[in-house]
Scaffold this motif. Structure first.
Motif, short mmCIF file in Angstrom:
data_model
loop_
_atom_site.label_atom_id
_atom_site.label_comp_id
_atom_site.label_asym_id
_atom_site.label_seq_id
_atom_site.Cartn_x
_atom_site.Cartn_y
_atom_site.Cartn_z
N LEU A 17 0.85 -1.19 0.00
CA LEU A 17 0.00 0.00 0.00
C LEU A 17 0.89 1.25 0.00
O LEU A 17 1.96 1.24 0.61
CB LEU A 17 -0.83 -0.03 1.29
N GLU B 4 -4.96 2.40 13.28
CA GLU B 4 -5.66 3.24 12.30
C GLU B 4 -6.99 2.55 11.99
O GLU B 4 -7.05 1.32 11.93
CB GLU B 4 -4.83 3.41 11.02
N PRO C 29 -5.53 -3.82 6.99
CA PRO C 29 -6.59 -3.66 5.99
C PRO C 29 -7.90 -3.42 6.75
O PRO C 29 -8.15 -4.10 7.74
CB PRO C 29 -6.63 -5.03 5.31
N VAL D 128 -6.78 3.40 -6.51
CA VAL D 128 -6.63 2.47 -5.38
C VAL D 128 -7.06 1.07 -5.81
O VAL D 128 -6.31 0.10 -5.72
CB VAL D 128 -7.46 2.94 -4.17
N ARG E 165 -10.02 8.48 12.84
CA ARG E 165 -8.93 7.80 12.11
C ARG E 165 -8.01 6.97 13.01
O ARG E 165 -7.41 5.99 12.55
CB ARG E 165 -8.10 8.85 11.35
N GLU F 141 -2.75 10.45 6.33
CA GLU F 141 -3.49 10.26 7.60
C GLU F 141 -2.71 9.41 8.59
O GLU F 141 -2.83 9.56 9.80
CB GLU F 141 -4.84 9.55 7.38
N ASN G 268 -1.76 -0.46 11.18
CA ASN G 268 -2.67 0.07 10.16
C ASN G 268 -3.07 -1.12 9.31
O ASN G 268 -2.44 -1.42 8.31
CB ASN G 268 -1.97 1.14 9.32
N VAL H 205 -10.98 -2.06 4.82
CA VAL H 205 -12.04 -1.69 3.89
C VAL H 205 -13.06 -2.83 3.80
O VAL H 205 -12.68 -4.00 3.68
CB VAL H 205 -11.44 -1.37 2.51
N LEU I 83 -5.97 -3.98 1.70
CA LEU I 83 -7.12 -3.09 1.89
C LEU I 83 -8.32 -3.81 2.49
O LEU I 83 -8.98 -3.30 3.40
CB LEU I 83 -7.54 -2.50 0.55
N1 GLN Z 1 -7.22 4.58 4.10
C1 GLN Z 1 -6.91 3.63 3.08
C2 GLN Z 1 -7.69 3.89 1.83
O1 GLN Z 1 -8.53 4.46 1.66
C3 GLN Z 1 -7.15 2.21 3.54
C4 GLN Z 1 -5.98 1.79 4.27
C5 GLN Z 1 -6.16 0.50 4.94
O2 GLN Z 1 -7.02 -0.34 4.64
N2 GLN Z 1 -5.32 0.32 5.88
O3 GLN Z 1 -7.52 3.63 0.78
#
Ligand code: GLN
Length: 305
Positions: free
Chosen positions: A94, A250, A197, A211, A283, A99, A195, A199, A220
């Motif tokens: 990634l 995060e 994944p 992305v 966040r 952030e 931090n 999503v 993610l």
């Molecule tokens: N904030 C990231 C994004 O939008 C996602 C990062 C994550 O999953 N750790 O793309």
């Protein structure tokens, strides 16, 4: 024939990227051009009238075309900035997000309140940016960083070497805490950062093309609700976090209440605070473990640590 000067190229690339709806078109143009010419961005401006040779133009043309299709510039040039440090990146990891710098800042602040050598664990390290930035900011910290993906860890290893941190940042391949188990007799951790994944399956479909089409889905996606990794961290944290240690996570903007709930159910933490990023979105979660002999007491729910 037009002479393609740096000035003319910057204007043309900026216009092309703007037409194609690419974010930060001028900055992207500067990054691509300075990469191809081996110059610092500022040097583009001191050499505005320099005419760019054909082979450089050809390489540039290929990169600009790909950027126009929304391939991230960080992947095209193989690096990005994070916490004022240069990080190498490839499509195996990634791209560090601004952030996430807030998580690093809070980690460093926490470590600076403590005396002696600090043991820090960074889970899902990816390109290693969090571990490296913490190590740079805290000379008394030793870090172990884990990641499931060996290709991402290879990038992290390059970054650790680039910043001269081989003595203080150890990289281990494996799922979350798994690679730490053999070390458990030696230590528990003062600070665990992650931090992961986060999503959700539905949100993934709505992500921007840069992305969704280019960054690794495994970095993610985290199950139907995006909370899988937090669940697994909450289940295991007891074993790995020192009394009075801290967990820093995060999270996605809508996940604060759910992650707070998961951590509250462990009954391990004296305080759990959720902090917003610069876009005013939840966040970061900062959870402070109850110290030895200290009563957990009521959890603070007002955002204070
Ligand atoms: N904030 C990231 C994004 O939008 C996602 C990062 C994550 O999953 N750790 O793309």
């Amino acid at each position: 024939m037009i002479a393609w000067t740096i000035q003319r190229l910057l204007a043309w690339i900026t216009e092309y990227l703007t037409k194609n709806g690419v974010d930060a078109p001028r900055l992207s143009a500067e990054m691509l051009l300075s990469h191809v010419l081996g110059l610092k961005r500022i040097e583009l401006y001191t050499q505005f009238d320099r005419v760019v040779e054909k082979d450089a133009l050809d390489r540039l043309h290929d990169l600009v075309k790909r950027a126009g299709l929304h391939e991230p510039v960080a992947y095209l040039i193989g690096r990005t900035g994070f916490y004022s440090l240069e990080m190498e990146v490839t499509a195996d990891c990634l791209i560090p997000r601004p952030e996430t710098e807030l998580l690093v800042q809070r980690a460093i602040e926490f470590l600076r309140t403590r005396e002696g050598q600090q043991h820090v664990c960074d889970l899902c390290t990816g390109c290693g940016c969090i571990a490296i930035a913490i190590a740079k900011g805290c000379p008394n910290a030793r870090l172990v960083a884990t990641d499931l993906c060996d290709k991402a860890l290879a990038v992290a290893a390059q970054n650790v070497a680039k910043h001269g941190l081989q003595e203080r940042v150890e990289l281990l391949c494996g799922d979350l805490f798994d690679p730490l188990v053999p070390q458990l007799d030696a230590t528990q951790w003062d600070l665990i950062v992650c931090n992961p994944p986060y999503v959700s399956a539905a949100e993934y479909e709505t992500l921007d093309k840069n992305v969704k089409d280019y960054e690794p889905p495994t970095a993610l996606l985290a199950g139907a609700d995006g909370l899988d990794l937090y669940r697994r961290i909450a289940e295991q944290i007891d074993r790995f976090l020192k009394p009075d240690g801290a967990l820093l996570l995060e999270i996605g903007y809508s996940q604060g209440p759910a992650v707070r709930d998961l951590l509250e159910r462990t009954a391990l933490f004296a305080t759990i605070a959720i902090e917003k990023d610069h876009q005013n979105q939840d966040r970061i979660v900062i959870a402070r473990r109850t110290g030895d002999g200290e009563d957990a007491g009521p959890l603070l729910s007002d955002g204070s640590v």
